[in-house]
Design a protein around this motif. Sequence first.
Motif, PDB file in Angstrom:
ATOM      1  N   CYS A 155       3.246  -5.463   4.927  1.00 26.51           N
ATOM      2  CA  CYS A 155       2.331  -4.696   4.452  1.00 26.51           C
ATOM      3  C   CYS A 155       0.923  -5.286   5.097  1.00 26.51           C
ATOM      4  N   LEU A 156       0.189  -4.200   5.619  1.00 25.16           N
ATOM      5  CA  LEU A 156      -1.188  -4.427   6.181  1.00 25.16           C
ATOM      6  C   LEU A 156      -2.267  -4.688   5.374  1.00 25.16           C
ATOM      7  N   CYS A 200       5.049  -0.347   5.446  1.00 26.84           N
ATOM      8  CA  CYS A 200       5.398   0.247   4.418  1.00 26.84           C
ATOM      9  C   CYS A 200       6.413   1.602   4.504  1.00 26.84           C
ATOM     10  N   CYS A 240       0.819  -1.386   0.121  1.00 26.22           N
ATOM     11  CA  CYS A 240       0.016  -0.117   0.111  1.00 26.22           C
ATOM     12  C   CYS A 240       0.973   1.456  -0.064  1.00 26.22           C
ATOM     13  N   GLY A 241       2.061   1.017   0.503  1.00 23.04           N
ATOM     14  CA  GLY A 241       2.761   2.401   0.525  1.00 23.04           C
ATOM     15  C   GLY A 241       2.660   3.267   1.833  1.00 23.04           C
ATOM     16  N   ALA A 242       1.445   2.973   2.423  1.00 23.92           N
ATOM     17  CA  ALA A 242       1.115   4.075   3.474  1.00 23.92           C
ATOM     18  C   ALA A 242       1.126   3.529   5.069  1.00 23.92           C
TER      19      ALA A 242
END
Length: 342
Positions: free
Chosen positions: A107-108, A99, A93-95
């Motif tokens: 990543c969740l 991440c 997700c990058g967020a």
Amino acid sequence: MKAIQLLAHGTPGKFELRNLPEPQPQPGEVVVEVRACGLNHLDLWLESGRLPVPIPLPRTPGSEVAGVVGAVGDGVAEWKAGDAVAVQSNLFCGACEFCRRGDDSLCLRGELLGIGCNGGFAEKVVVPARALVRLPAGVDFAASAALTLAGSTAMHMLTHRAQVRAGDWVLAIGGASGVGSAAIQIARQLGARVISTGSTEAKRTLAKNLGAEFVVDSTSPTWSAEVRKLTNRRGVDLVVEHVGGDVLPKCFECLARGGTIVTCGATAGRDLALNLWPIFVKEQRLIGSYGRNRADFRATLEWAATGKLKPVIDSRFPLDQAPAAFAKLRARNVLGKLLVQP
Ligand SMILES: [Zn+2]
């Protein structure tokens, strides 16, 4: 556009070459025209329906994509049509908390390309722009598709989850497999002495050619004792393990005091009985490893560009022959990677 889709789980599964609508990129997404896509054990799990999550069908498999950027969605400034790219298969997700600190393997909201969404056994695939990495000079589409999934998995295991010191003994399980063949090369580059395993003469020869000093026959009931003998009964410092099942307890028999087993995949079985006694008495570690981070993915491509990591390609299939590639991998009749090239 054409894609191979899984219509029903099974061994073999029911595949069909289908004509699908042209994929359209949403904001932040990119369409990649697939030039090569590697086949992995993950694809066999999808085929047979042995993943622990339900997968809506039909699904286009294919996780290990290299290709050329086509259409780009709104807000994508860093990519343009024609760029040669590899796609990181664990879409992140990058967020989220993980991440943001660079641990996109944790990543969740992670999703696997070709599992949670349609993948690369197709003429085109749509992915988030953040999953792309530019192909360095000297790495062609086939090399990328043969290295980036299993190679970066091994990179994550050997350079992030565990550490290798020069002179360490490293045991790389299954030296002719994707993870094993990369693990031998990475461990050697880090200065380790490498022992590997293989079930056939051809697989053992390949492991030797990749840099293993010794290769034991994994079909021998005494293979773990042979590993101990090769190290003067001391055992190895690190085992790179991706099979699980009956193999993982055997790996403890190969392990030195203070040694580490790093494990991923569990392709031969997820449940096992472990004797805890040697783990605490010999201060050993069992470490899990899942996929890769962006840094491992970039390192894999950089090592390939400088010749430190070489792809091992068994054979290539056109898109409509992808089911034959599944059958070949299922039969374990493979030396290196199988590629589908639409
Ligand atoms: Zn995330």
